[in-house]
Scaffold this active site. Structure first.
Site, PDB file in Angstrom:
ATOM      1  N   GLU A 165       0.853  -1.205   0.000  1.00 35.07           N
ATOM      2  CA  GLU A 165       0.000   0.000   0.000  1.00 35.07           C
ATOM      3  C   GLU A 165       0.881   1.244   0.000  1.00 35.07           C
ATOM      4  O   GLU A 165       2.010   1.200   0.484  1.00 35.07           O
ATOM      5  CB  GLU A 165      -0.951  -0.024   1.201  1.00 35.07           C
ATOM      6  CG  GLU A 165      -0.292  -0.199   2.567  1.00 35.07           C
ATOM      7  CD  GLU A 165       0.264   1.069   3.137  1.00 35.07           C
ATOM      8  OE1 GLU A 165      -0.180   2.142   2.703  1.00 35.07           O
ATOM      9  OE2 GLU A 165       1.140   0.986   4.022  1.00 35.07           O
ATOM     10  N   LEU A 167      -0.600   4.304   1.041  1.00 33.34           N
ATOM     11  CA  LEU A 167      -1.503   5.275   1.676  1.00 33.34           C
ATOM     12  C   LEU A 167      -0.731   6.193   2.611  1.00 33.34           C
ATOM     13  O   LEU A 167       0.116   5.721   3.364  1.00 33.34           O
ATOM     14  CB  LEU A 167      -2.569   4.549   2.500  1.00 33.34           C
ATOM     15  CG  LEU A 167      -3.324   3.397   1.844  1.00 33.34           C
ATOM     16  CD1 LEU A 167      -4.260   2.731   2.854  1.00 33.34           C
ATOM     17  CD2 LEU A 167      -4.114   3.898   0.648  1.00 33.34           C
ATOM     18  N   ARG A 168      -1.044   7.484   2.547  1.00 32.59           N
ATOM     19  CA  ARG A 168      -0.465   8.420   3.518  1.00 32.59           C
ATOM     20  C   ARG A 168      -1.478   8.630   4.633  1.00 32.59           C
ATOM     21  O   ARG A 168      -2.666   8.809   4.353  1.00 32.59           O
ATOM     22  CB  ARG A 168      -0.221   9.797   2.868  1.00 32.59           C
ATOM     23  CG  ARG A 168       0.862   9.830   1.846  1.00 32.59           C
ATOM     24  CD  ARG A 168       0.737  11.088   1.006  1.00 32.59           C
ATOM     25  NE  ARG A 168      -0.506  11.088   0.241  1.00 32.59           N
ATOM     26  CZ  ARG A 168      -0.946  12.108  -0.502  1.00 32.59           C
ATOM     27  NH1 ARG A 168      -0.254  13.225  -0.574  1.00 32.59           N
ATOM     28  NH2 ARG A 168      -2.076  12.033  -1.179  1.00 32.59           N
ATOM     29  N   GLU A 169      -1.026   8.652   5.875  1.00 32.72           N
ATOM     30  CA  GLU A 169      -1.948   8.968   6.967  1.00 32.72           C
ATOM     31  C   GLU A 169      -2.479  10.386   6.739  1.00 32.72           C
ATOM     32  O   GLU A 169      -1.748  11.265   6.287  1.00 32.72           O
ATOM     33  CB  GLU A 169      -1.245   8.865   8.326  1.00 32.72           C
ATOM     34  CG  GLU A 169      -0.969   7.433   8.674  1.00 32.72           C
ATOM     35  CD  GLU A 169      -0.621   7.222  10.145  1.00 32.72           C
ATOM     36  OE1 GLU A 169      -0.924   8.098  10.967  1.00 32.72           O
ATOM     37  OE2 GLU A 169      -0.054   6.165  10.443  1.00 32.72           O
ATOM     38  N   CYS A 290       6.054   4.511   9.579  1.00 32.75           N
ATOM     39  CA  CYS A 290       6.500   3.816   8.357  1.00 32.75           C
ATOM     40  C   CYS A 290       7.931   4.104   7.917  1.00 32.75           C
ATOM     41  O   CYS A 290       8.724   3.180   7.742  1.00 32.75           O
ATOM     42  CB  CYS A 290       5.564   4.165   7.208  1.00 32.75           C
ATOM     43  SG  CYS A 290       3.869   3.791   7.603  1.00 32.75           S
TER      44      CYS A 290
HETATM   45  C1  UGA Z   1       4.391   7.289   4.131  1.00 32.08           C
HETATM   46  C2  UGA Z   1       4.390   7.326   2.604  1.00 32.08           C
HETATM   47  O1  UGA Z   1       4.273   8.676   2.153  1.00 32.08           O
HETATM   48  C3  UGA Z   1       3.210   6.516   2.040  1.00 32.08           C
HETATM   49  O2  UGA Z   1       3.284   6.480   0.624  1.00 32.08           O
HETATM   50  C4  UGA Z   1       3.293   5.081   2.593  1.00 32.08           C
HETATM   51  O3  UGA Z   1       2.196   4.300   2.169  1.00 32.08           O
HETATM   52  C5  UGA Z   1       3.281   5.135   4.127  1.00 32.08           C
HETATM   53  O4  UGA Z   1       4.398   5.927   4.587  1.00 32.08           O
HETATM   54  C6  UGA Z   1       3.393   3.721   4.622  1.00 32.08           C
HETATM   55  O5  UGA Z   1       4.412   3.083   4.376  1.00 32.08           O
HETATM   56  O6  UGA Z   1       2.400   3.204   5.160  1.00 32.08           O
HETATM   57  P1  UGA Z   1       3.035   8.601   6.033  1.00 32.08           P
HETATM   58  O7  UGA Z   1       4.075   8.092   6.952  1.00 32.08           O
HETATM   59  O8  UGA Z   1       1.607   8.448   6.382  1.00 32.08           O
HETATM   60  O9  UGA Z   1       3.212   7.944   4.567  1.00 32.08           O
HETATM   61  O10 UGA Z   1       3.247  10.160   5.870  1.00 32.08           O
HETATM   62  P2  UGA Z   1       4.074  11.124   4.916  1.00 32.08           P
HETATM   63  O11 UGA Z   1       3.129  12.090   4.333  1.00 32.08           O
HETATM   64  O12 UGA Z   1       4.939  10.391   3.973  1.00 32.08           O
HETATM   65  O13 UGA Z   1       4.972  11.900   5.991  1.00 32.08           O
HETATM   66  C7  UGA Z   1       5.979  11.236   6.728  1.00 32.08           C
HETATM   67  C8  UGA Z   1       6.768  12.240   7.560  1.00 32.08           C
HETATM   68  O14 UGA Z   1       7.545  13.078   6.728  1.00 32.08           O
HETATM   69  C9  UGA Z   1       5.891  13.180   8.381  1.00 32.08           C
HETATM   70  O15 UGA Z   1       6.488  13.354   9.650  1.00 32.08           O
HETATM   71  C10 UGA Z   1       5.892  14.466   7.603  1.00 32.08           C
HETATM   72  O16 UGA Z   1       5.660  15.603   8.386  1.00 32.08           O
HETATM   73  C11 UGA Z   1       7.299  14.450   7.022  1.00 32.08           C
HETATM   74  N1  UGA Z   1       7.432  15.241   5.781  1.00 32.08           N
HETATM   75  C12 UGA Z   1       6.772  14.886   4.647  1.00 32.08           C
HETATM   76  C13 UGA Z   1       8.283  16.350   5.761  1.00 32.08           C
HETATM   77  O17 UGA Z   1       8.929  16.694   6.772  1.00 32.08           O
HETATM   78  N2  UGA Z   1       8.422  17.055   4.595  1.00 32.08           N
HETATM   79  C14 UGA Z   1       7.764  16.721   3.458  1.00 32.08           C
HETATM   80  O18 UGA Z   1       7.942  17.431   2.429  1.00 32.08           O
HETATM   81  C15 UGA Z   1       6.911  15.607   3.493  1.00 32.08           C
END
Ligand code: UGA
Length: 455
Positions: A165, A167-169, A290
């Site tokens: 998957e 999916l982003r939270e 993740c």
């Molecule tokens: C991540 C991946 O984006 C999903 O594609 C994947 O399915 C998921 O892990 C998983 O393996 O289940 P998620 O952890 O929900 O999703 O969230 P993200 O949006 O990727 O953010 C992760 C972290 O990175 C957060 O702490 C966020 O604040 C940080 N982030 C994200 C940044 O600091 N800068 C950015 O530009 C993007």
């Protein structure tokens, strides 16, 4: 059993069970499958969550999840139970979405996967397609296969497919219905084709969902490959995303020293289509269940094959330093015993999840060093048995008499805060904006002693 599927105007509807169906991925997958017309049994060992799901109470906060749950329950195409053995017996396709947390020693905890393997061994009756959604170590899938082969014949009684998957939270419902790609990794055409049939209603946009859920008509690419390649697509994707964040956080740090503005740097770099500007927002470091887990798994995999994963280690190490750098910024500006308000507890906006959240690490560090810490988050909760820490239910109450605000999560509520009111309420007017929510040239922001990140 595959031949017994009910064929209805060319679409094959299947009997599905989702193991770990009250968790993040499991619940959304179960509801998604139900909205595609399949008959779904969602199972979870947590009896309380199971009972709540039956009455439309979701264990997690996620945009559009409540309405989807209510909708699917009202259509009677989904049921919730804690009896996984019975669910598997009745299913053509078993989706595994159990947790694979990291132990304190860095190893992946596979106890839930081992339990599911036992259920499968006890309960498979006819040909069953086992679909792995959880991000399982490649070596663990081999162990699972070996155990199943002690009783069944692979390709005849069962097949295993990896269907990771993405999916982003916070955006999980949206991402389920609008995937960038569907990855299917398996050893036989038969198994891959069954999973393609499962996804047909989504691919054809033939869905039964509430109106508020957006579904684009963009064609969904399907990536067919073998099992380990599908798993590596998932690991590689998460590692690459984490790499972008550690990279831009380091660039932001250098920007601060040379008086550059990281926002302009991202803009200028991002125009190059080979680079792009997506997922390049500096911040308090990546958190959540993740990215860190998957990087650690790659490091472990490297150790297993005696290939040192130096690059993955560097991404992790850079991320760990980020909270310390924020702490240093605070101690440069505010004395011990001062009141600090932390805005945002969750690891990112639009979720109540605090797993691996930089905010929580920062709060613990500040309290330990003698600061008085107040926090506010629109959804997430964090309790600490320490008189120096209090969580507030109201944003302005958390700011009153504070010496310094630290913005850790990019919630919209923080972007829209009344800065005049904040100015009136604070004792000393220091804002550390670790998500760059505000423009440092904004007149109201100029009234504060304002620090962004990388500018
Ligand atoms: C991540 C991946 O984006 C999903 O594609 C994947 O399915 C998921 O892990 C998983 O393996 O289940 P998620 O952890 O929900 O999703 O969230 P993200 O949006 O990727 O953010 C992760 C972290 O990175 C957060 O702490 C966020 O604040 C940080 N982030 C994200 C940044 O600091 N800068 C950015 O530009 C993007």
């Amino acid at each position: 059993c595959y031949l017994d599927y009910i064929k209805f105007i060319g679409v094959i509807f299947m009997k599905i069970s989702v193991i770990g169906g009250a968790g993040y991925v499991g619940l959304i997958t179960a509801l998604g499958a139900s909205s595609m017309g399949h008959e779904v049994i969602s199972t979870d060992i947590d009896e309380k969550k199971v009972q709540n799901l039956k009455i439309n109470v979701s264990p997690i906060y996620e945009e559009n999840l409540d309405s989807l749950l209510e909708f699917c329950n009202s259509k009677n195409k989904i049921s919730f139970t804690s009896n996984s053995n019975e669910a598997i017996k009745e299913s053509d396709l078993v989706i595994i979405s159990v947790g694979t947390p990291t132990k304190i020693n860095g190893e992946i905890d596979l106890s839930q996967v081992e339990m599911v393997t036992k259920y499968l061994i006890n309960s498979i009756k006819n040909y069953t397609l086992i679909v792995i959604k959880s991000t399982l170590p490649i070596t663990a899938v081999n162990v699972m296969k070996k155990e199943l082969d002690s009783k069944f014949e692979s390709g005849v009684d069962y097949d295993i497919i990896s269907n990771p998957e993405f999916l982003r939270e916070g955006r999980a419902v949206h991402d389920f219905y609008n995937p960038d790609r569907i990855v299917i990794g398996g050893d036989s055409n038969k198994s891959i084709n069954i999973l393609k049939e499962f996804y047909m209603p989504l691919i054809n946009r033939d869905l039964n969902i509430p109106n508020n859920i957006f579904v684009s008509d963009k064609k969904i690419p399907i990536v067919e490959t073998n099992l380990p390649s599908a798993q590596m697509i998932k690991y590689g994707s998460n590692a690459f995303l984490a790499n972008k964040i550690s990279f831009i956080n380091e660039i932001a740090q250098i920007c601060e020293s040379v008086d550059a503005d990281v926002n302009d740097v991202i803009f200028g770099m991002g125009i190059d289509p080979r680079i792009g500007k997506n997922y390049m927002q500096p911040g308090p470091g990546f958190g959540g269940p993740c990215l860190e887990k998957d990087l650690t798994a790659l490091v472990e995999l490297g150790n297993h094959f005696e290939l040192e994963a130096t690059f993955m280690k560097a991404i992790l190490e850079r991320n760990e330093r980020q909270v310390e750098l924020i702490f240093k910024k605070i101690t440069n500006e505010v004395e011990v015993n001062s009141e600090i308000t932390i805005l945002g507890l969750s690891f990112k906006a639009d979720t109540d999840d605090i797993r691996n959240s930089a905010s929580i690490k920062l709060i613990n560090l500040l309290v330990e060093k003698g600061y008085k810490v107040k926090s506010y988050d629109p959804k997430a909760k964090y309790t600490l048995n320490n008189q120096k820490y209090t969580q507030y239910n109201q944003i302005y109450a958390s700011i009153e008499s504070s010496n310094c605000i630290v913005i850790m999560t990019e919630w919209d509520e923080f972007k829209n805060i009344d800065l005049n009111k904040v100015y009136e309420l604070m004792d000393t007017k220091i804002i550390l904006d670790m998500r760059n929510l505000f423009d440092k040239n904004n007149d109201l922001i100029n009234n504060f002693n304002y620090f962004g990140i990388g500018n």
